[in-house]
Design an enzyme around this catalytic site. Structure first.
Site, PDB file in Angstrom:
ATOM      1  CB  SER A  79      -0.934  -0.095   1.160  1.00 46.37           C
ATOM      2  OG  SER A  79      -1.837   0.849   1.140  1.00 46.37           O
ATOM      3  NE  ARG A 518       0.033   5.388  12.794  1.00 45.97           N
ATOM      4  CZ  ARG A 518       1.194   5.832  12.094  1.00 45.97           C
ATOM      5  NH1 ARG A 518       2.022   6.931  11.884  1.00 45.97           N
ATOM      6  NH2 ARG A 518       1.479   4.892  11.255  1.00 45.97           N
TER       7      ARG A 518
END
Length: 555
Positions: A79, A518
């Protein structure tokens, strides 16, 4: 063992299938001690570590096909990752991601040491009571990475080792493979299981939809497209002939010169909040970026003052759900529509959908499979991650009601027109998975039908300024990843920091695709969002046993 061996004996070679697996496995040896986890994006790491993984996923796909008595897909891609990486995903019979129980089997086979592979295979066979005499079929696709050729061959070796039939489609976008698997297993009801079948279905639906847009100029038909130097650029070139000049584009980063995902692509644009390199933009021009395997898309433009404006998955979901709700109202259909988001969705989008549009919003954990499953609970489920990965799902009952209405001779023109628009919209959407090309055509059709410019679309609501950073730590979360449960004291520290800023929120979560944590923050200004993100990063560093230097302020 002797009974199983007798049942699995290969007529062609005299070898048992397990002996054949052992033979091929020796050609794809596992590095001793290497441990990888099948996650949200399947397996994904440096391509040099993946040969044995690909062989074993070929084995697993063959077993899954025998288990489901259906065709299974294997996609070789990483990806949005750098070009030197690669990865692999399995596709279940209806084009959806492989079920969670089989994710565990994938991890089991991947991490079995060389001498334990047959035992791991037997465990899967016995736990699922698989009939090894059952025929099996596997579709294989790959992206444009230099490593994809040899790695897809390793998949084919695994498929053939268990006597399954492998169909190598070569270069495909990830969504095209999902589409073809679904077509095959629905015996053509979803479409034709070929690359041309994909192009024809989407192009015909787009052309039918844009007939409802009045007086479109060539400028309104034109879009700048960043192909991320990946497979999406090749697919879009092939599709051009099917669109009959109803859609025109200028393609940049088409793979002829640049490196895959390097300073371009949807992930770069989303995270860096700037246009990709290699795209020549005039003020006000509509632009979009695919990612490396063309399952994500984001839009953007520069205004007359040179300021960059991003229209990400939140803006896409809002545009599409608003369009669908208006059509449902015009058609007189009382179908339930909902938007599924993650914690990364901008707070302004959630408030606009709930307060202004009166559309139900569901928040789930990050990861496409979580959004997809939640969207299936509604008549019409719209899901997009903020990164631009998403699609729309229609229940079978909703599709049937729309089709009946579109062919009902006793309804008025307004209802019939709305029902026909809905019917063609369904045909334009790839419901199996997020699809940059399908989503792009849907967005272009909606903008044309509603007579919206990209600036007008962007002005539907104003995003709260936000910042995303990554830090290599370990965090546990709850409440769809919006609150941290460990380490102790971290959530309390985040709550205290959030109170310092207006219209703010922040959360941390472990990444599903990389070895990072994150940190997301939003507030009433970019300066405040940056400051909050930095302070939360420092809190994570201090409370989660950070290594290396303390996070520096964001610039």
């Amino acid at each position: 063992m002797s009974v199983i061996r007798a049942k699995l004996r290969s007529r062609e070679t005299g070898m048992t299938q397990f002996e054949k697996v052992s033979h091929f496995s020796g050609l794809h040896p596992k590095p001793a001690g290497l441990v990888l986890q099948y996650g949200t994006a399947g397996f994904r790491t440096n391509a040099k570590q993946l040969d044995h993984i690909m062989f074993r996923m070929g084995l697993l796909a063959a077993l899954r096909s025998k288990n489901t008595k259906a065709t299974i897909g294997v996609m070789v891609t990483a990806s949005h990752n750098p070009e030197e990486d690669n990865g692999v995903k399995l596709v279940d019979p209806m084009g959806e991601m492989v079920t969670q129980a089989w994710e565990e089997y994938a991890t089991l086979l991947a991490n079995a040491e060389q001498e334990g592979l047959i035992m791991a295979l037997q465990e899967v066979i016995e736990r699922e009571a698989i009939n090894m005499g059952q025929e099996a079929s596997v579709f294989i696709g790959k992206d444009t990475r230099p490593s994809s050729e040899s790695l897809s061959q390793a998949v084919l070796d695994g498929v053939s080792a268990l006597g399954a039939h492998g169909h190598d489609y070569g270069l495909l976008t990830t969504p095209q493979l999902h589409f073809m698997v679904c077509c095959k297993n629905t015996e053509g009801r979803y479409g034709n299981a070929s690359e041309d079948g994909y192009y024809k279905k989407l192009a015909q639906a787009f052309i039918q939809l844009t007939k409802h847009a009045r007086n479109r100029t060539d400028d309104q038909k034109h879009l700048l497209v960043d192909g991320a130097n990946g497979i999406g650029a090749l697919a879009l070139r092939k599709m051009e002939a099917f669109l009959q000049k109803e859609f025109q584009f200028s393609l940049f980063n088409d793979g002829s010169q640049g490196k895959l995902n390097f300073l371009c692509g949807a992930d770069y644009v989303k995270v860096q909040q700037r246009p990709p390199q290699g795209v020549e933009m005039n003020a006000g021009e509509r632009c979009c970026s695919f990612d490396g395997d063309a399952d994500r898309i984001v839009y953007y433009f520069n205004d007359s003052a040179g300021r960059f404006h991003l229209l990400d998955g939140d803006k896409i979901a809002t545009l599409i759900s608003t369009y669908l709700k208006e059509l449902l109202t015009q058609a007189g259909l009382d179908l339930q529509i909902a938007v599924v988001q993650t914690a990364y969705a901008n707070g302004s989008s959630t408030r606009y959908l709930e307060d202004t549009m009166k559309v139900a919003v569901r928040c789930v954990k990050t990861g496409v499979k979580h959004l997809h499953h939640a969207a299936q609970e509604f008549d019409i489920g719209v899901y997009f991650e903020a990164n631009g990965h998403g699609t729309v799902l229609f229940s079978k009952a909703a599709e049937e009601r729309i089709q009946r209405l579109a062919t009902d001779p006793n309804i008025n023109d307004e209802k019939k027109n709305a029902a026909c628009l809905l019917e063609n919209t369904i045909n334009l959407i790839n419901q199996t998975v997020g699809d940059a090309i399908s989503d792009m055509l849907l967005i272009e059709a909606v903008l044309a039908i509603r007579g919206l410019t990209v600036q007008q679309w962007n002005a539907i609501y104003t995003d709260l300024p936000n910042r995303q950073v990554a830090d290599r730590r370990v965090i546990d979360t709850t409440d769809a990843e919006r609150r941290a449960t460990s380490p102790l004291g971290l959530q309390e520290a985040i709550d205290a920091l959030v109170k310092k800023y207006q219209m703010s929120r922040a959360f941390v979560r472990p990444s599903g695709t990389e070895d990072v944590v994150r940190v997301y923050a939003e507030a009433d200004s970019q300066e405040s969002a940056d400051a909050l993100a930095h302070e939360v990063s420092v809190a994570v560093y201090k409370l989660a046993g950070g290594v290396g230097p303390e996070p520096e302020p964001l610039h």
